[in-house]
Motif scaffolding. Sequence first.
Motif, PDB file in Angstrom:
ATOM      1  N   SER A 209       0.852  -1.189   0.000  1.00 54.85           N
ATOM      2  CA  SER A 209       0.000   0.000   0.000  1.00 54.85           C
ATOM      3  C   SER A 209       0.886   1.236   0.000  1.00 54.85           C
ATOM      4  CB  SER A 209      -0.931   0.019   1.222  1.00 54.85           C
ATOM      5  OG  SER A 209      -0.184   0.122   2.417  1.00 54.85           O
ATOM      6  N   SER A 210       0.267   2.368  -0.282  1.00 54.53           N
ATOM      7  CA  SER A 210       1.004   3.621  -0.227  1.00 54.53           C
ATOM      8  C   SER A 210       1.133   4.094   1.206  1.00 54.53           C
ATOM      9  CB  SER A 210       0.300   4.698  -1.058  1.00 54.53           C
ATOM     10  OG  SER A 210       0.355   4.381  -2.428  1.00 54.53           O
ATOM     11  N   SER A 211       2.207   4.816   1.469  1.00 58.26           N
ATOM     12  CA  SER A 211       2.382   5.479   2.749  1.00 58.26           C
ATOM     13  C   SER A 211       2.198   6.983   2.516  1.00 58.26           C
ATOM     14  CB  SER A 211       3.771   5.159   3.313  1.00 58.26           C
ATOM     15  OG  SER A 211       3.910   5.686   4.622  1.00 58.26           O
ATOM     16  N   GLY A 212       2.526   7.800   3.510  1.00 56.63           N
ATOM     17  CA  GLY A 212       2.360   9.232   3.335  1.00 56.63           C
ATOM     18  C   GLY A 212       2.923  10.001   4.502  1.00 56.63           C
ATOM     19  N   GLN A 213       2.985  11.325   4.321  1.00 55.94           N
ATOM     20  CA  GLN A 213       3.549  12.216   5.333  1.00 55.94           C
ATOM     21  C   GLN A 213       2.555  13.334   5.629  1.00 55.94           C
ATOM     22  OE1 GLN A 213       7.149  12.923   2.953  1.00 55.94           O
ATOM     23  NE2 GLN A 213       8.347  11.916   4.555  1.00 55.94           N
ATOM     24  N   ARG A 214       1.536  12.963   6.404  1.00 61.66           N
ATOM     25  CA  ARG A 214       0.448  13.887   6.721  1.00 61.66           C
ATOM     26  C   ARG A 214       0.946  15.183   7.350  1.00 61.66           C
ATOM     27  NH1 ARG A 214      -3.229  10.570   8.295  1.00 61.66           N
ATOM     28  NH2 ARG A 214      -2.014   9.913  10.091  1.00 61.66           N
ATOM     29  N   GLU A 215       2.066  15.132   8.061  1.00 64.40           N
ATOM     30  CA  GLU A 215       2.559  16.307   8.778  1.00 64.40           C
ATOM     31  C   GLU A 215       2.925  17.463   7.853  1.00 64.40           C
ATOM     32  OE1 GLU A 215       6.196  13.490   8.429  1.00 64.40           O
ATOM     33  OE2 GLU A 215       4.003  13.352   8.595  1.00 64.40           O
ATOM     34  N   PHE A 216       3.109  17.159   6.557  1.00 65.13           N
ATOM     35  CA  PHE A 216       3.491  18.215   5.622  1.00 65.13           C
ATOM     36  C   PHE A 216       2.304  18.839   4.890  1.00 65.13           C
ATOM     37  CE2 PHE A 216       7.498  15.635   5.738  1.00 65.13           C
ATOM     38  CZ  PHE A 216       8.255  16.598   6.401  1.00 65.13           C
ATOM     39  N   VAL A 217       1.108  18.313   5.106  1.00 61.16           N
ATOM     40  CA  VAL A 217      -0.077  18.857   4.430  1.00 61.16           C
ATOM     41  C   VAL A 217      -0.251  20.361   4.675  1.00 61.16           C
ATOM     42  CG1 VAL A 217      -2.611  18.813   4.369  1.00 61.16           C
ATOM     43  CG2 VAL A 217      -1.306  16.671   4.267  1.00 61.16           C
TER      44      VAL A 217
END
Length: 274
Positions: A209-217
């Motif tokens: 699955s994909s991951s992500g870096q919500r903190e940079f939104v």
Amino acid sequence: MNTVQIQNITVGAQNPITLIAGPCVIEEPERTLKIGRAIKEIADRLNIPYIFKASYDKANRSAYNSFRGPGLKEGLSILAHIKKELGVPVVSDIHCITQIDEAAEVLDILQIPAFLCRQTDLVYQAARTGKVINVKKGQFLAPLDMKNVITKIEEAGNHNILLTERGATFGYNNLVVDFRSLPIMRSLGYPVVFDATHSVQLPGGAGTSSSGQREFVPYLTRSATAAGIDMLFMEVHDNPPEGKSDACNMLYVDKLEDLLKDVLAIDHVVKKHK
């Protein structure tokens, strides 16, 4: 610039920013509606035009067994109910020509996923409905390449076009946003959307699955608004870690209002609203 009309919302030129937001995929109908209602309450308080989004099918999941959503018929039924309950326009992705007619009966915006933005038949046939077409720029395209996509839609006699920036491939399992792409695409004559949550995705970053870096939104959102955008696209959830798709990059709904206050302040400066 051509403006685009979505029900009573006018997008483009110097009009204030419009919000497209909702969970990545339709989950339980009640929870999906609850998230949409919470977002609408925030948008209403801030006087931001709001369009609900959620995918009825996530056809491009990393793994075969990943949750894809309820599918076309049930998903459109849920979206029609949300549209009526919230009194807002709705948008969802289409993936093949056979979905277009049914989707156009419910959706106010037909969205072309980034991976499919060069699929001529899909783009052209969607455009022939006369609906607003939101094309997500492929992670593999330069912003000026979107001129060719625009031409395909215009050839179908449709000028209701939105162009979305959602990050560009930067090595393996990573995306980066070149903020030059926003004014470049806007120079093509149509409103531009910034997808703040997919832009922090790490495609395939978790293996299956994909991951992500919500903190940079928040950082990317404020930067894109300063660059001059017409719409802001965000995937929002009441508890993102429980989300069945894009759990790592969806924004917590209780973080949305403060961020949108920043967006409004920046948008006001950029467009100099009276």
